[in-house]
Design an enzyme around this catalytic site. Structure first.
Site, PDB file in Angstrom:
ATOM      1  N   SER A 125      -9.510   2.857   2.664  1.00 23.45           N
ATOM      2  CA  SER A 125      -8.563   3.559   1.822  1.00 23.45           C
ATOM      3  C   SER A 125      -7.561   2.654   1.105  1.00 23.45           C
ATOM      4  CB  SER A 125      -7.790   4.584   2.662  1.00 23.45           C
ATOM      5  OG  SER A 125      -6.970   3.927   3.633  1.00 23.45           O
ATOM      6  N   SER A 156     -10.079   0.647   6.921  1.00 28.02           N
ATOM      7  CA  SER A 156      -9.488   0.756   5.589  1.00 28.02           C
ATOM      8  C   SER A 156      -8.839  -0.504   5.049  1.00 28.02           C
ATOM      9  CB  SER A 156      -8.469   1.905   5.564  1.00 28.02           C
ATOM     10  OG  SER A 156      -9.122   3.143   5.667  1.00 28.02           O
ATOM     11  N   LYS A 160       0.841  -1.192   0.000  1.00 26.74           N
ATOM     12  CA  LYS A 160       0.000   0.000   0.000  1.00 26.74           C
ATOM     13  C   LYS A 160       0.879   1.246   0.000  1.00 26.74           C
ATOM     14  CE  LYS A 160      -3.703   2.390   2.527  1.00 26.74           C
ATOM     15  NZ  LYS A 160      -4.641   2.392   3.660  1.00 26.74           N
TER      16      LYS A 160
END
Length: 472
Positions: A186, A210, A105
């Protein structure tokens, strides 16, 4: 260090009298010019200590594996807009992750590979060392093949705020040529890449849901570990008491495997951890035998739930019962108010730590990301008008609260967190697992051009009701 007899550019510019007058005004001090002049003279001597500090080499974690910086993929090579950056970093010759392709990520530092954190605030930032979880993945033989897109400063539960464009849901609804649904955020890019089979594993981050939200809407496995189990060293924070990083995979076995690689104590570099944090071989604990497991169906987690979603979750609970688990309903009325307590921590706390204090904040011992901090502070001073509507809302609200209420509600909520945790802990005296929908409704539409601020904020926050309570 510079020789004493040579000119040395000052590390801190000495304050002028006008600078000190402004500082006195902000701090409420009433001082005359003679007093300010005397303070100024003393400061000139004190500030020379900063030259010594600035000249010392800063210890940073070792970058163990060679790599090239990689490249930003062309649109044709970037399905769903899920990649921020592509690279090819090979880890150890052997290990539990050997042969696994892994996406990181893009809130995680990978040395020499650009990092955006979904935001123009960090444009141009290139980390100088690997986050601890990156080193552990490479030590375990993993192959890091890129950075997955994420939401602007990781502040959105949908997938429309990344500065490089929205991330699409991997499963187009009804019309495959018009994929208008969100993947969830996210950790939006991580979920998409996994669902499409472009990687075997990915990392995610979770401060309000997230990891779990995009895993749910994109049909993959995501686990938010217990706070402090996985070190956060070298990762862009939101708020220190709710920061989590964890595994996202295509199946449960791989999720357990990646967790055991990522977890464990980081030698005091991460203040979220205590020295007794240990990792176990989670992948060896998996079993189909649920005869000793007691599962509670949390009734409040189904309030105002979409009927199809509710049926799917209750059917899943029934399948677990058929596997031998005891399944009963349980009520925790306080669950309906838990997201209210999460809000001041996730917004006001994040504003102080990230916007005012450069991400890492202050007042803890461990590894600070000073290079990233410099970029964050410069970014907020020059590019605040370029951040997402979610970040703008949080900044406006929290600047007002900070100016007029001085963090009172943040402080009170942190005290109330112990109360809300106790309600869940009470339930866990009777149950091993609590079940509820991750999100109470199917994936929502990505916003169209011209949608109102109110509509955008609703899409950013509405999925968090069942996930955010378990971050505090």
């Amino acid at each position: 260090m510079a020789a004493n007899n040579l000119y040395h550019s000052p590390s801190v510019k000495p304050p002028t009298i006008d600078d000190l007058k402004e500082a006195a005004k902000r701090t409420g001090l009433i001082l005359d010019d003679d007093q300010l002049l005397e303070y100024q003279k003393v400061m000139h001597g004190s500030l020379k200590d900063f030259d010594f500090i600035n000249d010392l080499p800063e210890p940073v974690p070792e970058t163990k594996y060679p790599r090239l910086p990689g490249y930003r993929p062309e649109p044709k090579d970037n399905p769903g807009n899920a990649w921020y950056w592509r690279c090819d970093i090979k880890g150890a010759d052997s290990g539990p992750l050997k042969g696994k392709k892994i996406a990181i990520k893009d809130n995680v530092q990978v040395a020499c590979v650009p990092m955006l954190n979904g935001s123009k605030i960090l444009e141009g930032f290139v980390p100088i060392y690997d986050a601890t979880i990156v080193t552990r993945i490479l030590d375990a033989g993993g192959n890091i093949v890129g950075k997955a897109s994420c939401e602007d400063m990781c502040l959105c539960a949908s997938s429309f705020t990344c500065s490089t464009g929205p991330v699409l849901n991997p499963y187009p609804y009804i019309n495959p040529y018009n994929p208008t649904k969100t993947s969830g955020g996210s950790s939006s890019g991580s979920a998409y890449l996994l669902a499409k089979g472009l990687v075997d594993m990915a990392t995610g981050g979770d401060q309000g849901g997230s990891i779990r939200l995009p895993a749910s809407w994109s049909g993959v496995v995501g686990l938010k570990p217990t706070w402090g189990l996985v070190p956060y060293t070298g990762i862009m924070p939101i708020e220190i008491t709710i920061d989590h990083t964890g595994p996202m995979t295509r199946n449960v076995k791989d999720c357990a495997l990646l967790l055991e690689v990522m977890a464990g104590y980081d030698k005091g570099l991460d203040p979220r951890q205590t020295a007794n944090v240990t990792a176990v071989e989670y992948s060896k604990l998996l079993s189909d035998d649920l005869s000793n497991m007691k599962i509670g169906i949390l009734e409040e987690g189904f309030k105002d739930c979409n009927s199809e979603v509710e049926d799917i979750v209750r059917d899943a609970a029934e399948k677990l019962k058929q596997k031998g688990a005891t399944v009963e309903t349980v009520s925790i009325p306080e669950h309906l108010h838990a997201m209210t307590l999460w809000g001041p921590i996730a917004l006001e706390g994040a504003y102080i730590q990230t916007v005012k204090c450069g991400g890492d904040g202050i007042n803890w011992c461990g590894q600070y990301s000073t290079w990233m901090r410099d970029h964050i502070m410069k970014g907020f001073k020059t590019k605040m008008n370029d951040v997402s509507v979610v970040m703008q809302y949080a900044s406006l609200l929290c600047e007002y609260l900070n100016e007029h209420y001085d963090g009172r509600f943040y402080s009170k909520v942190q005290n109330l967190v112990r109360w809300i945790r106790s309600r869940y802990d009470e339930a866990f005296k009777s149950f091993d697992v609590l079940i509820m929908p991750t999100i109470k409704f199917p994936a929502i539409d990505l916003p169209k051009e011209g949608e109102s601020i109110t509509a955008l904020l609703d899409k950013a926050f509405c999925p968090l009701i069942n996930t955010s309570p378990f971050d505090i």
